[in-house]
Scaffold this motif. Structure first.
Motif, PDB file in Angstrom:
ATOM      1  N   VAL A  37      -7.461   2.742  -2.536  1.00  0.00           N
ATOM      2  CA  VAL A  37      -6.223   2.150  -2.028  1.00  0.00           C
ATOM      3  C   VAL A  37      -5.237   2.055  -3.200  1.00  0.00           C
ATOM      4  CG1 VAL A  37      -5.151   0.200  -0.865  1.00  0.00           C
ATOM      5  CG2 VAL A  37      -7.547   0.801  -0.362  1.00  0.00           C
ATOM      6  N   VAL A  64       0.839  -1.201   0.000  1.00  0.00           N
ATOM      7  CA  VAL A  64       0.000   0.000   0.000  1.00  0.00           C
ATOM      8  C   VAL A  64       0.873   1.251   0.000  1.00  0.00           C
ATOM      9  CG1 VAL A  64      -1.680   1.335   1.329  1.00  0.00           C
ATOM     10  CG2 VAL A  64      -1.921  -1.159   1.138  1.00  0.00           C
ATOM     11  N   GLU A 105       1.043  -6.682   8.076  1.00  0.00           N
ATOM     12  CA  GLU A 105       0.806  -5.347   8.617  1.00  0.00           C
ATOM     13  C   GLU A 105       2.102  -4.535   8.648  1.00  0.00           C
ATOM     14  OE1 GLU A 105      -0.986  -5.814  12.434  1.00  0.00           O
ATOM     15  OE2 GLU A 105      -2.900  -6.529  11.635  1.00  0.00           O
ATOM     16  N   ILE A 123      -5.370  -8.160   4.241  1.00  0.00           N
ATOM     17  CA  ILE A 123      -4.044  -7.718   4.657  1.00  0.00           C
ATOM     18  C   ILE A 123      -3.148  -8.947   4.812  1.00  0.00           C
ATOM     19  CG2 ILE A 123      -2.685  -6.625   6.488  1.00  0.00           C
ATOM     20  CD1 ILE A 123      -5.036  -4.812   7.067  1.00  0.00           C
ATOM     21  N   LYS A 128      -7.778  -0.836   8.876  1.00  0.00           N
ATOM     22  CA  LYS A 128      -6.458  -1.099   9.457  1.00  0.00           C
ATOM     23  C   LYS A 128      -5.300  -0.766   8.513  1.00  0.00           C
ATOM     24  CE  LYS A 128      -8.130  -4.964  12.325  1.00  0.00           C
ATOM     25  NZ  LYS A 128      -7.985  -6.425  12.591  1.00  0.00           N
ATOM     26  N   LEU A 129      -5.607  -0.387   7.291  1.00  0.00           N
ATOM     27  CA  LEU A 129      -4.556  -0.170   6.301  1.00  0.00           C
ATOM     28  C   LEU A 129      -3.641   0.989   6.680  1.00  0.00           C
ATOM     29  CD1 LEU A 129      -6.389  -0.618   2.865  1.00  0.00           C
ATOM     30  CD2 LEU A 129      -4.840  -2.211   4.000  1.00  0.00           C
ATOM     31  N   THR A 130      -2.346   0.782   6.453  1.00  0.00           N
ATOM     32  CA  THR A 130      -1.345   1.836   6.625  1.00  0.00           C
ATOM     33  C   THR A 130      -0.373   1.763   5.460  1.00  0.00           C
ATOM     34  OG1 THR A 130       0.088   0.377   7.923  1.00  0.00           O
ATOM     35  CG2 THR A 130      -1.469   1.762   9.151  1.00  0.00           C
ATOM     36  N   ILE A 179      -9.751  -2.544   5.600  1.00  0.00           N
ATOM     37  CA  ILE A 179      -9.485  -1.193   5.090  1.00  0.00           C
ATOM     38  C   ILE A 179      -9.237  -0.222   6.231  1.00  0.00           C
ATOM     39  CG2 ILE A 179     -10.544   0.766   3.888  1.00  0.00           C
ATOM     40  CD1 ILE A 179     -11.863  -1.257   2.016  1.00  0.00           C
ATOM     41  N   VAL A 196      -0.946  -6.331   0.771  1.00  0.00           N
ATOM     42  CA  VAL A 196      -2.350  -6.674   0.640  1.00  0.00           C
ATOM     43  C   VAL A 196      -2.578  -7.573  -0.566  1.00  0.00           C
ATOM     44  CG1 VAL A 196      -3.197  -4.571   1.748  1.00  0.00           C
ATOM     45  CG2 VAL A 196      -2.812  -4.594  -0.729  1.00  0.00           C
ATOM     46  N   CYS A 219       1.949  -1.647   4.293  1.00  0.00           N
ATOM     47  CA  CYS A 219       1.455  -2.998   4.542  1.00  0.00           C
ATOM     48  C   CYS A 219       1.198  -3.702   3.211  1.00  0.00           C
ATOM     49  CB  CYS A 219       0.205  -2.986   5.416  1.00  0.00           C
ATOM     50  SG  CYS A 219      -1.256  -2.274   4.656  1.00  0.00           S
ATOM     51  N   VAL A 274      -3.873   5.460   1.221  1.00  0.00           N
ATOM     52  CA  VAL A 274      -5.261   5.068   1.477  1.00  0.00           C
ATOM     53  C   VAL A 274      -6.079   6.340   1.664  1.00  0.00           C
ATOM     54  CG1 VAL A 274      -6.857   3.777   2.936  1.00  0.00           C
ATOM     55  CG2 VAL A 274      -4.510   2.979   2.666  1.00  0.00           C
TER      56      VAL A 274
END
Length: 570
Positions: free
Chosen positions: A127, A115, A191, A188, A157-159, A155, A164, A162, A118
């Motif tokens: 994303v 990623v 992480e 994910i 939790k996305l940073t 979504i 995916v 990470c 986001v």
């Protein structure tokens, strides 16, 4: 029969749970068999078939269902069959599409990567995923009314950083990009802690990125360098293979100093942490000297990391005709400049029955081919480099392909430099130029960029500043050697080559003049004893070529893990 979205989600959850509980042994108790058994146990006969399917056949009707297979370690790209009391066929995992190959399609596919950004709105999320295959990556549009609760939670939790796995269809984009993914699910894979990720979304200096070389390929610059590097390497092999050259791998460990400069890394297994126990050479009377007895070392003689594969390459050229080497070389030169590395790669062709003109012709053709291939295959990356590093990069590279290389004798090059420096010596760091001067980068660049405005071969260099193996020119009494350097705009020297000295008596005397023991090179001299032929070759510094093609200034960005004085991290 087909199931609605909520039913499919519940079904998949039940399948996973049943698979974990399953203790059945089917076809060797394979992971795939356990999933199929769990599916059969959970769904029952009523949900196993569609109207067009044969009895006893199971289809995963939700594309995300195929992720079950990968959770059990099965990533086969073909349909899998499981032997039970009634044959059960499980559909193949989703096709993975790399972002560089993404085109609109009705097929449900998988995009996997890292990623970059986001953006969440009221009804959907954007994303940006990059898998390394292209500079731009791909935007994944995730409408909240079309995704399940697990994807919505993922979504949230996305940073940045990470990894995916996104499922959906590739469609034409309504934004600036050509295509995007209309996503139906997102998982994910790994992480990434946002509070300490070293590559937060901002522009970092290249100096800082060298301190995190293990992560810097995730940046636009270093990833683009890596892709261009890959295309250049492949095109070099293609060029020589198409020309009928044989690829030879020469040794990295050697007892020979090819350049005669003595700047070599020593290879030893002697215990240097216990100096008092190092074996010492002894005088005739048996008294020890201060010198180490390398006869007790692993190779029973001093050994080093090679500075060139040329000498070994000549042995094969004198049997196979045309060969090339392409591999790592090492130089223990205490240099912190932007043009030098302690570990680097050299491309070194050797051609039998060839002279200096043959070497120059081959080097020009090779460079035109490799640069042309890069222009064709790396347009997006070169556009990026042209925007941020070298404004006229593409035009410069096109000139390499289209314009003939200039050729000028060293004596004339010195004359041109003297005339130019005389106009204002204060503009030059090294204004003293005469016959015998080893040209500095500023001299080389002026010749290529200003005097000729093109790539230029300078040839017939003074004997005193070139290596022992270069053939003496007879027409000037041996004052010069049949050697050349290829100078390119923006870099200076890129290629160095020569016709090799094929005369045994002349080569032997030159070795002595350079304080080299001919006995150490007995095998090299044998090439002149047994069927000697005129032959020529050159060396191309691969990382310097990358700098030139990418328009980047520092060679430390042209290699994955740069090695230079005081730095051998990672």
């Amino acid at each position: 029969m087909y199931l609605n979205r909520m039913a499919r989600t519940c079904l998949l959850a039940a399948v996973c749970a049943a698979a974990r509980r399953s203790t059945s042994t089917i076809s060797g108790s394979s992971s795939t068999a356990r999933v199929a058994a769990a599916f059969q146990h959970t769904v029952g006969r009523g949900a196993r078939t569609t109207s067009a399917a044969a009895p006893g056949t199971v289809f995963f009707v939700n594309p995300a269902a195929t992720n079950i297979l990968s959770r059990f370690g099965d990533t086969s790209s073909t349909a899998m069959k499981v032997s039970t009391s009634s044959d059960v066929a499980v559909s193949a995992p989703l096709k993975r599409v790399k972002t560089a190959d993404a085109v609109p399609s009705d097929e449900v596919i998988s995009v996997k990567g890292w990623v970059r950004t986001v953006r969440k709105q009221k009804t959907l999320a954007f994303v940006e995923v990059n898998d390394g295959s292209s500079l731009s990556g791909i935007q994944c549009v995730m409408p909240f009314d079309s995704i399940d609760e697990d994807t919505r939670a993922a979504i949230d939790k996305l940073t940045t950083g990470c990894s995916v796995d996104v499922t959906g269809q590739i469609v034409e984009s309504q934004g600036k990009q050509a295509v995007e993914v209309s996503g139906t699910s997102l998982r994910i894979v790994g992480e990434c802690a946002a509070d300490n990720y070293p590559l937060a979304k901002k522009r970092h200096s290249l100096e800082y990125l060298r301190t995190i070389a293990h992560l810097r390929p995730r940046t636009n610059t270093i990833a683009a360098v890596a892709r261009v590097r890959s295309v250049l390497a492949g095109s070099i092999h293609s060029f020589f293979q198409d020309q009928g050259f044989v690829y030879v791998q020469t040794p990295l460990i050697t007892a020979s100093d090819c350049e005669g400069a003595g700047e070599m890394f020593r290879v030893t297994t002697l215990d240097l942490d216990n100096v008092s126990k190092l074996p010492l050479l002894k005088e005739e009377d048996g008294k020890p000297t201060d010198g180490v007895d390398y006869g007790e070392d692993f190779f029973a003689k001093p050994a080093y990391l090679t500075v060139s594969g040329q000498l070994g390459g000549e042995t094969h050229a004198c049997a196979l005709g045309d060969i090339y080497t392409f591999g790592p070389t090492f130089r223990a030169e205490n240099s912190q400049t932007t043009r030098h590395l302690a570990e680097f790669n050299m491309v070194e062709p050797e051609m039998a029955f060839a002279d200096l003109t043959s070497a120059m012709d081959n080097a020009e053709a090779m460079l035109k081919y490799t640069v042309g291939q890069t222009l064709e295959k790396c347009d997006e990356d070169l556009t990026f480099f042209g925007k941020f590093y070298d404004k006229g990069l593409k035009e410069k590279l096109k000139n390499v392909v289209s314009k003939p290389f200039a050729r000028v004798p060293y004596r004339d090059a010195i004359k041109y430099l003297q005339e130019e420096i005389a106009k204002d010596p204060s503009k030059w760091q090294f204004p003293d130029v005469e016959f015998g001067t080893d040209l500095a980068t500023e001299h080389e660049r002026w010749l290529a960029e200003t005097k000729f405005n093109s790539c230029v071969f300078v040839y017939n260099y003074p004997k005193s500043i070139k290596a022992f193996y270069m053939r003496d020119n007879e027409e000037d009494g041996g004052e010069t050697v049949n050697a050349m350097d290829l100078l390119v705009p923006g870099v200076g020297e890129l290629v160095g080559g020569s016709q090799r000295e094929e005369r045994l008596d002349v080569l032997t005397e030159k070795m002595k003049d350079c304080d080299l023991d001919p006995e150490d090179y007995w095998w090299y001299l044998d090439l002149r004893r047994y069927g000697s032929v005129p032959h020529a070759g050159y060396g191309l510094g691969f990382e310097r070529l990358i700098c030139y093609v990418c328009g980047i200034e520092n060679i430390r960005e042209a290699i994955a893990f740069p090695r230079y004085p005081g730095h051998a991290e990672f």
